[in-house]
Design an enzyme around this catalytic site. Structure first.
Site, PDB file in Angstrom:
ATOM      1  N   LYS A  15       1.226  -0.939   0.367  1.00  0.00           N
ATOM      2  CA  LYS A  15      -0.230   0.481   0.236  1.00  0.00           C
ATOM      3  C   LYS A  15       0.948   0.867   0.180  1.00  0.00           C
ATOM      4  O   LYS A  15       0.843   1.787  -0.487  1.00  0.00           O
ATOM      5  CB  LYS A  15      -1.101   0.311   1.357  1.00  0.00           C
ATOM      6  CG  LYS A  15      -2.120  -1.424   1.390  1.00  0.00           C
ATOM      7  CD  LYS A  15      -2.714  -1.078   2.396  1.00  0.00           C
ATOM      8  CE  LYS A  15      -2.100  -1.376   4.272  1.00  0.00           C
ATOM      9  NZ  LYS A  15      -1.661  -2.390   4.196  1.00  0.00           N
ATOM     10  N   ARG A  90     -10.250   1.208   8.224  1.00  0.00           N
ATOM     11  CA  ARG A  90      -9.729   0.154   8.614  1.00  0.00           C
ATOM     12  C   ARG A  90     -10.363  -0.679   9.191  1.00  0.00           C
ATOM     13  O   ARG A  90     -10.670  -2.101   9.668  1.00  0.00           O
ATOM     14  CB  ARG A  90      -8.606   0.095   8.842  1.00  0.00           C
ATOM     15  CG  ARG A  90      -7.258  -0.344   8.931  1.00  0.00           C
ATOM     16  CD  ARG A  90      -6.215  -0.620   9.956  1.00  0.00           C
ATOM     17  NE  ARG A  90      -4.824  -1.214   9.369  1.00  0.00           N
ATOM     18  CZ  ARG A  90      -3.596  -0.753   9.249  1.00  0.00           C
ATOM     19  NH1 ARG A  90      -3.626   0.283   8.280  1.00  0.00           N
ATOM     20  NH2 ARG A  90      -2.714  -1.219   9.176  1.00  0.00           N
ATOM     21  N   ARG A 129      12.012  -5.230   5.019  1.00  0.00           N
ATOM     22  CA  ARG A 129      11.963  -4.182   4.820  1.00  0.00           C
ATOM     23  C   ARG A 129      12.337  -3.152   5.338  1.00  0.00           C
ATOM     24  O   ARG A 129      12.266  -3.169   6.607  1.00  0.00           O
ATOM     25  CB  ARG A 129      10.011  -3.393   4.970  1.00  0.00           C
ATOM     26  CG  ARG A 129       9.793  -2.306   4.805  1.00  0.00           C
ATOM     27  CD  ARG A 129       8.608  -1.832   5.079  1.00  0.00           C
ATOM     28  NE  ARG A 129       7.989  -2.523   5.826  1.00  0.00           N
ATOM     29  CZ  ARG A 129       6.133  -2.229   5.900  1.00  0.00           C
ATOM     30  NH1 ARG A 129       6.081  -1.702   5.321  1.00  0.00           N
ATOM     31  NH2 ARG A 129       6.024  -2.423   7.820  1.00  0.00           N
ATOM     32  N   ARG A 162      10.819  -1.537  11.399  1.00  0.00           N
ATOM     33  CA  ARG A 162       9.728  -0.923  12.025  1.00  0.00           C
ATOM     34  C   ARG A 162      10.163  -1.862  13.098  1.00  0.00           C
ATOM     35  O   ARG A 162       9.984  -3.909  12.793  1.00  0.00           O
ATOM     36  CB  ARG A 162       8.934  -1.128  11.396  1.00  0.00           C
ATOM     37  CG  ARG A 162       8.361   0.692  10.670  1.00  0.00           C
ATOM     38  CD  ARG A 162       7.219   0.626   9.816  1.00  0.00           C
ATOM     39  NE  ARG A 162       6.045  -0.192   9.994  1.00  0.00           N
ATOM     40  CZ  ARG A 162       4.963  -0.336   9.170  1.00  0.00           C
ATOM     41  NH1 ARG A 162       4.541   0.335   7.976  1.00  0.00           N
ATOM     42  NH2 ARG A 162       3.457  -0.819  10.285  1.00  0.00           N
ATOM     43  N   ARG A 173      -1.306  -8.955  12.992  1.00  0.00           N
ATOM     44  CA  ARG A 173      -1.175  -7.947  12.337  1.00  0.00           C
ATOM     45  C   ARG A 173      -2.478  -8.382  11.086  1.00  0.00           C
ATOM     46  O   ARG A 173      -2.775  -7.640  10.797  1.00  0.00           O
ATOM     47  CB  ARG A 173       0.140  -6.867  11.658  1.00  0.00           C
ATOM     48  CG  ARG A 173       0.709  -6.123  13.129  1.00  0.00           C
ATOM     49  CD  ARG A 173       1.658  -5.472  12.733  1.00  0.00           C
ATOM     50  NE  ARG A 173       1.415  -4.712  10.854  1.00  0.00           N
ATOM     51  CZ  ARG A 173       2.783  -4.525  10.502  1.00  0.00           C
ATOM     52  NH1 ARG A 173       4.090  -5.068  11.231  1.00  0.00           N
ATOM     53  NH2 ARG A 173       2.283  -4.480   8.726  1.00  0.00           N
TER      54      ARG A 173
HETATM   55  P1  AP5 Z   1       4.834  -1.771   2.025  1.00  0.00           P
HETATM   56  O1  AP5 Z   1       4.232  -0.924   0.499  1.00  0.00           O
HETATM   57  O2  AP5 Z   1       5.375  -1.328   2.892  1.00  0.00           O
HETATM   58  O3  AP5 Z   1       3.823  -2.349   2.231  1.00  0.00           O
HETATM   59  P2  AP5 Z   1       2.754  -2.336   3.721  1.00  0.00           P
HETATM   60  O4  AP5 Z   1       0.838  -2.286   2.580  1.00  0.00           O
HETATM   61  O5  AP5 Z   1       2.383  -0.607   3.531  1.00  0.00           O
HETATM   62  O6  AP5 Z   1       2.747  -3.354   4.056  1.00  0.00           O
HETATM   63  P3  AP5 Z   1       2.515  -1.772   5.987  1.00  0.00           P
HETATM   64  O7  AP5 Z   1       3.013  -2.606   7.041  1.00  0.00           O
HETATM   65  O8  AP5 Z   1       2.908  -0.035   6.375  1.00  0.00           O
HETATM   66  O9  AP5 Z   1       1.242  -1.779   6.284  1.00  0.00           O
HETATM   67  P4  AP5 Z   1       0.613  -2.153   7.804  1.00  0.00           P
HETATM   68  O10 AP5 Z   1      -1.876  -1.225   7.376  1.00  0.00           O
HETATM   69  O11 AP5 Z   1       0.023  -3.333   8.357  1.00  0.00           O
HETATM   70  O12 AP5 Z   1       1.438  -1.052   8.331  1.00  0.00           O
HETATM   71  P5  AP5 Z   1       0.664   0.757   8.905  1.00  0.00           P
HETATM   72  O13 AP5 Z   1       1.781   1.529   8.917  1.00  0.00           O
HETATM   73  O14 AP5 Z   1      -1.259   1.326   8.237  1.00  0.00           O
HETATM   74  O15 AP5 Z   1       5.460  -2.942   1.050  1.00  0.00           O
HETATM   75  C1  AP5 Z   1       6.690  -3.764   2.426  1.00  0.00           C
HETATM   76  C2  AP5 Z   1       7.343  -4.269   1.784  1.00  0.00           C
HETATM   77  O16 AP5 Z   1       7.369  -5.294   0.597  1.00  0.00           O
HETATM   78  C3  AP5 Z   1       8.485  -3.579   1.714  1.00  0.00           C
HETATM   79  O17 AP5 Z   1       9.426  -3.838   1.911  1.00  0.00           O
HETATM   80  C4  AP5 Z   1       8.527  -3.572  -0.442  1.00  0.00           C
HETATM   81  O18 AP5 Z   1       9.366  -2.816  -0.433  1.00  0.00           O
HETATM   82  C5  AP5 Z   1       7.853  -4.772  -0.391  1.00  0.00           C
HETATM   83  N1  AP5 Z   1       7.086  -4.373  -2.400  1.00  0.00           N
HETATM   84  C6  AP5 Z   1       6.130  -4.161  -1.918  1.00  0.00           C
HETATM   85  N2  AP5 Z   1       5.748  -3.840  -3.339  1.00  0.00           N
HETATM   86  C7  AP5 Z   1       6.529  -5.295  -3.597  1.00  0.00           C
HETATM   87  C8  AP5 Z   1       5.741  -6.141  -4.905  1.00  0.00           C
HETATM   88  N3  AP5 Z   1       4.886  -5.819  -5.387  1.00  0.00           N
HETATM   89  N4  AP5 Z   1       6.514  -7.007  -5.019  1.00  0.00           N
HETATM   90  C9  AP5 Z   1       8.373  -7.553  -4.103  1.00  0.00           C
HETATM   91  N5  AP5 Z   1       7.525  -6.684  -2.697  1.00  0.00           N
HETATM   92  C10 AP5 Z   1       7.535  -5.222  -2.987  1.00  0.00           C
HETATM   93  O19 AP5 Z   1       0.261   0.958  10.341  1.00  0.00           O
HETATM   94  C11 AP5 Z   1       0.964  -0.071  11.311  1.00  0.00           C
HETATM   95  C12 AP5 Z   1      -0.014  -0.425  12.442  1.00  0.00           C
HETATM   96  O20 AP5 Z   1      -0.741   1.794  12.423  1.00  0.00           O
HETATM   97  C13 AP5 Z   1      -1.487  -0.908  12.292  1.00  0.00           C
HETATM   98  O21 AP5 Z   1      -0.692  -2.273  13.045  1.00  0.00           O
HETATM   99  C14 AP5 Z   1      -2.169  -0.564  13.615  1.00  0.00           C
HETATM  100  O22 AP5 Z   1      -1.737  -0.287  15.154  1.00  0.00           O
HETATM  101  C15 AP5 Z   1      -2.195   1.270  13.801  1.00  0.00           C
HETATM  102  N6  AP5 Z   1      -2.748   2.197  12.977  1.00  0.00           N
HETATM  103  C16 AP5 Z   1      -2.964   2.474  11.387  1.00  0.00           C
HETATM  104  N7  AP5 Z   1      -3.649   2.368  10.449  1.00  0.00           N
HETATM  105  C17 AP5 Z   1      -4.560   2.477  11.849  1.00  0.00           C
HETATM  106  C18 AP5 Z   1      -6.417   2.842  11.272  1.00  0.00           C
HETATM  107  N8  AP5 Z   1      -6.708   2.891  10.178  1.00  0.00           N
HETATM  108  N9  AP5 Z   1      -7.367   2.437  12.599  1.00  0.00           N
HETATM  109  C19 AP5 Z   1      -6.357   1.527  13.325  1.00  0.00           C
HETATM  110  N10 AP5 Z   1      -5.312   1.513  13.707  1.00  0.00           N
HETATM  111  C20 AP5 Z   1      -4.490   2.118  12.858  1.00  0.00           C
HETATM  112 MG    MG Z   2       2.805   1.257   4.857  1.00  0.00          MG
END
Ligand code: AP5
Ligand code: MG
Length: 217
Positions: A15, A90, A129, A162, A173
């Site tokens: 994402k 979410r 990552r 992270r 998660r």
């Molecule tokens: P990346 O692009 O970083 O993936 P992502 O989908 O953004 O993953 P996240 O871990 O950031 O998602 P998340 O939803 O768990 O975390 P968030 O920060 O939102 O890609 C991942 C890896 O894969 C990278 O190394 C990249 O290079 C590689 N990659 C990408 N595309 C690829 C491809 N096509 N092929 C190969 N490799 C590839 O949330 C963190 C925490 O915050 C949550 O757990 C929660 O506690 C809180 N939080 C955030 N939003 C909310 C909400 N709305 N409500 C409540 N709590 C929330």
């Molecule tokens: Mg992300």
């Protein structure tokens, strides 16, 4: 009408990687709820201290806190055309709240791409990552390595791993995603907005598929 694109997908689906590129291409703001929480964590604001408890466990931050944070973010001038929302909503309650917020802002959700990646691939992606300190650009030690180890190609800042990418937290998660976020697939299918994208393809191919799917909507 301001345009909002909601990116759905499990942790590690890509994402953040895609949202940054997409927002630039479409001249929209990129809003990542996770990045805003991490920014607050770094500066130890009250919001950051509260969010940390949940993030460290791999749980979601409570809806009321998250909704208020996003509502404030949407007031900023860079959202004048709309935004790519990465990680929000979410839960169904957050999706309902977004609908209400957008009524006031004269905005609408125009497309909800779901980046689909199977669980076994997610674990491998998150363990490799590396994220940049300054702007949250993401790299992968194997799939998308930076030109210089430990340094962001785009802004020269330090790359770090992270805390919530530890295997136990990743497992939690992914479970929380299945319980609380996956119901949004049905929610946005019923609204006629969901488009599924194969997230296992190369990063550039996923970007191409995403843009194509959004233009069609
Ligand atoms: P990346 O692009 O970083 O993936 P992502 O989908 O953004 O993953 P996240 O871990 O950031 O998602 P998340 O939803 O768990 O975390 P968030 O920060 O939102 O890609 C991942 C890896 O894969 C990278 O190394 C990249 O290079 C590689 N990659 C990408 N595309 C690829 C491809 N096509 N092929 C190969 N490799 C590839 O949330 C963190 C925490 O915050 C949550 O757990 C929660 O506690 C809180 N939080 C955030 N939003 C909310 C909400 N709305 N409500 C409540 N709590 C929330
Ligand atoms: Mg992300």
């Amino acid at each position: 009408m301001r345009k909002f694109i909601v990116l759905l997908g499990p942790p590690g689906a890509g994402k953040g990687t895609q949202a940054k590129m997409l927002a630039e291409k479409l001249a929209l703001a990129h809003i990542s709820s996770g990045d805003i929480f991490r920014e607050n964590l770094k500066t130890q604001t009250d919001l950051g201290k509260l969010a940390q408890i949940y993030i460290d466990r791999g749980d979601l931050v409570p809806d009321d806190v998250t909704i208020a944070m996003i509502e404030a973010r949407l007031q900023k001038p860079d959202c004048s055309n709309g935004a790519v929302l990465d990680g929000f909503p979410r839960t169904p309650a957050q999706a309902d709240a977004l609908k209400e917020m957008l009524k006031k802002l004269e905005g609408e959700v125009v497309s909800v791409p779901f980046i689909n990646v199977p669980a076994e691939v997610l674990v491998e992606r998150l363990s490799g990552r590396w994220s940049c300190r300054a702007q949250g650009h993401v790299f992968h030690s194997v799939n998308n390595p930076p030109k210089t180890e430990g340094i962001c190609d785009l802004d020269g800042s330090e790359l770090y791993q992270r805390d919530d990418d530890k295997p136990e937290t990743v497992k939690r998660r992914i479970h929380v995603y299945g319980e609380q976020t996956a119901p949004l697939l049905d929610y946005y299918t019923k609204a006629g907005l969901l488009v599924e994208i194969d997230g296992t393809r190369e990063i550039d191919q996923v970007a191409f598929d995403l843009l194509k799917a959004i233009k069609r909507n």
